[in-house]
Design a protein around this motif. Structure first.
Motif, PDB file in Angstrom:
ATOM      1  N   UNK A 299       0.839  -1.202   0.000  1.00  0.00           N
ATOM      2  CA  UNK A 299       0.000   0.000   0.000  1.00  0.00           C
ATOM      3  C   UNK A 299       0.878   1.258   0.000  1.00  0.00           C
ATOM      4  N   UNK A 300       1.921   1.231   0.825  1.00  0.00           N
ATOM      5  CA  UNK A 300       2.808   2.386   0.906  1.00  0.00           C
ATOM      6  C   UNK A 300       3.467   2.718  -0.416  1.00  0.00           C
ATOM      7  N   UNK A 301       3.800   1.711  -1.199  1.00  0.00           N
ATOM      8  CA  UNK A 301       4.465   1.916  -2.481  1.00  0.00           C
ATOM      9  C   UNK A 301       3.502   2.357  -3.583  1.00  0.00           C
ATOM     10  N   UNK A 302       2.231   1.966  -3.477  1.00  0.00           N
ATOM     11  CA  UNK A 302       1.343   2.137  -4.627  1.00  0.00           C
ATOM     12  C   UNK A 302       0.231   3.173  -4.474  1.00  0.00           C
ATOM     13  N   UNK A 303      -0.196   3.469  -3.257  1.00  0.00           N
ATOM     14  CA  UNK A 303      -1.360   4.346  -3.087  1.00  0.00           C
ATOM     15  C   UNK A 303      -0.948   5.824  -3.207  1.00  0.00           C
ATOM     16  N   UNK A 304      -1.660   6.637  -4.003  1.00  0.00           N
ATOM     17  CA  UNK A 304      -1.286   8.042  -4.227  1.00  0.00           C
ATOM     18  C   UNK A 304      -1.742   8.968  -3.101  1.00  0.00           C
ATOM     19  N   UNK A 305      -1.095   8.841  -1.947  1.00  0.00           N
ATOM     20  CA  UNK A 305      -1.428   9.686  -0.800  1.00  0.00           C
ATOM     21  C   UNK A 305      -0.151  10.230  -0.173  1.00  0.00           C
ATOM     22  N   UNK A 306      -0.307  11.270   0.628  1.00  0.00           N
ATOM     23  CA  UNK A 306       0.821  11.810   1.385  1.00  0.00           C
ATOM     24  C   UNK A 306       0.900  11.213   2.775  1.00  0.00           C
ATOM     25  N   UNK A 307      -0.209  10.643   3.251  1.00  0.00           N
ATOM     26  CA  UNK A 307      -0.267  10.006   4.558  1.00  0.00           C
ATOM     27  C   UNK A 307      -0.930   8.642   4.433  1.00  0.00           C
ATOM     28  N   UNK A 308      -0.191   7.584   4.700  1.00  0.00           N
ATOM     29  CA  UNK A 308      -0.762   6.246   4.825  1.00  0.00           C
ATOM     30  C   UNK A 308      -0.754   5.936   6.317  1.00  0.00           C
ATOM     31  N   UNK A 309      -1.921   5.891   6.905  1.00  0.00           N
ATOM     32  CA  UNK A 309      -2.049   5.709   8.352  1.00  0.00           C
ATOM     33  C   UNK A 309      -2.358   4.247   8.649  1.00  0.00           C
ATOM     34  N   UNK A 310      -1.572   3.642   9.510  1.00  0.00           N
ATOM     35  CA  UNK A 310      -1.693   2.208   9.780  1.00  0.00           C
ATOM     36  C   UNK A 310      -2.186   1.972  11.204  1.00  0.00           C
TER      37      UNK A 310
END
Length: 488
Positions: A388-399
């Motif tokens: 998800x971190x590599x592919x999703x177009x966001x500035x914040x990936x919250x886990x």
């Protein structure tokens, strides 16, 4: 007696505020780090002290959210933001590197235009003022008209504390007669150095097209993906905690839930157990008619409203105690209100066949609205998190955290902020959680360490001086003769 129109009074007031802020900032930029820090500390303390009063004022004036949660946001914007920035170097030389032969100098930008939204009015005013002061800048606040009284009062609290601590008069300004004309003037004025824009998409676009450097943020529309490895009960708790916090007005809050078919029933059961109400097709259609206006923008009447108010608005029979309304959806698009940003306790629910479809659907939701902003992932699988971190177009990936609180840095170690950059993909000039460093120019002083010949690779080794052997023998013989003569 000549009576000025409201828009003319607003324009003149804004001109005066900018002039005062510029003069004050010229003085303030000469202050030492210690003096700046003392002012920032006192302003933060004053804001924290008035957190409850300002929260109640915001709730009463706007009708958005819950005042109890606004207290948390005001405390976050004062105490938590202050704790994060208090030891930050922002005056003079802020970094030196002896080995690489350079040092960096912080230079304030000047007067910052702080555009304040109605969704988080008092907390955003506190936050923007603190980071502007910490970075040596002045600030002129432009309130949203629907929240002007609570914003004006907040600015008054901050101003009094700053001046008492030694800040020049006028360093913090607030427009008391807000208008479209005054905001446009503030953004385009030659003495406005930078715009810090938080609010609707149209306002942010206006900031970027003003001709003045701007830091703006786009809309949030973050999906929450619950992976098969997730602790479902905890994931659902976090999602509902987030979506009900201040009735969902924080832009990093979840807007949809995405799960794989294999766990659909388990997640639905847990959502219902924790207070979610799933709308049937007819109810979804009724509520959907209230989410968007005819021009395709979110209906402000639904913003920050309780489930009870939403149900009444759409004439729905919702069980008492329901915390969030959920609609099962299969499509994503501008005309599907459930696939858009909904700053209220409404969630879309999507089902996919596998992880790959989940990544693709989350991306589609974000590209429809919310590009570059935030995605929430509930997973215990490190490989899934990396994917998800590599592919999703966001500035914040919250886990494994509530989106609303995680995005602003409350439940995560991100920079505590109420302006969340979306990066270039989201039309923003930064992907940062915006802090004082974003409001500074950094001057770099660098020593030369290479010559042109070094860069060309043509530098010759210095020749070694050699002495002819015959000449050396002649010198030795002469010395011997001299010594012999002296001995005689």
């Amino acid at each position: 007696m000549i009576t000025l129109d409201k828009d003319l009074m607003s324009i003149q007031e804004t001109r005066n505020l900018i002039a005062k802020a510029k003069d004050a900032q010229e003085i303030y930029k000469t202050f030492t780090q210690e003096k700046v820090d003392k002012i920032v500390e006192e302003v933060a303390k004053a804001a924290e002290k008035e957190a409850v009063k300002l929260a109640k004022m915001a709730w009463e004036e706007t009708g958005f959210g819950r005042w109890e949660d606004k207290v948390v946001k005001n405390t976050f914007a004062s105490k938590v933001v202050y704790e994060n920035i208090k030891d930050m170097k922002t005056v003079g030389i802020i970094r030196e590197d002896e080995e690489k032969k350079f040092f960096e100098v912080a230079v304030p930008v000047g007067v910052v235009a702080g555009l304040i939204p109605s969704t988080n009015p008092t907390s955003t005013t506190i936050y923007k003022t603190l980071i502007a002061l910490k970075s040596g800048n002045g600030i002129v606040v432009s309130p949203h008209p629907n929240a002007k009284n609570c914003i004006i009062e907040t600015a008054k609290v901050l101003t009094e504390a700053a001046v008492k601590a030694g800040a020049p008069e006028g360093l913090i300004g607030c427009i008391t007669i807000p208008s479209l004309e005054s905001t446009n003037l503030l953004m385009k004025h030659k003495d406005t150095a930078l715009i810090l824009a938080t609010g609707g998409e149209a306002m942010v676009k206006a900031a970027y097209s003003s001709g003045t450097p701007a830091i703006g943020v786009g809309p949030g529309n973050g999906p929450a993906f619950i992976d098969k490895s997730a602790k479902v009960e905890l994931a659902v708790k976090r999602i509902l905690d987030s979506k009900t916090f201040d009735n969902g007005v924080i832009c990093a809050s979840e807007q949809s839930v995405v799960v794989e078919k294999s766990m659909k029933e388990l997640v639905i059961k847990e959502l219902k157990k924790q207070g979610a109400y799933f709308l049937n097709e007819e109810e979804s259609k009724k509520l959907g008619n209230f989410i968007l206006r005819a021009n395709g923008t979110m209906n402000p009447q639904i913003v920050g409203k309780s489930v009870e108010a939403l149900a009444s608005m759409a004439n729905l029979n919702v069980p008492a105690g329901a915390r969030v309304l959920i609609s099962e959806q299969t499509t994503v698009g501008k005309n599907n209100p459930y696939s858009r940003e909904k700053l209220t306790p409404i969630l879309a629910f999507y089902t996919v066949d596998n992880l790959e479809e989940g990544i693709n659907l989350c991306t589609e939701i974000l590209m429809n609205e919310g590009k570059g902003h935030t995605l929430v992932l509930h997973s215990e699988n490190k490989e899934v998190i990396k994917e998800f971190g590599l592919r999703i177009p966001v500035s914040r990936l919250l886990v494994n955290t509530p989106g609303a609180l995680g995005g602003i840095g409350g439940s995560t170690n991100l920079v505590p902020a109420l302006t969340l950059g979306c990066g270039a993909v989201g039309g923003s000039s930064t992907s940062d959680n915006v802090g004082p460093i974003n409001l500074l120019n950094i001057k770099r002083v660098a020593y030369g360490v290479r010559e042109l010949e070094d860069l060309r690779g043509t530098k010759q080794e210095e020749p070694v001086n050699t002495i002819n052997e015959e000449y050396l023998e002649l010198i030795i013989s002469k010395v011997v003769e001299k010594l012999s003569a002296l001995n005689k």
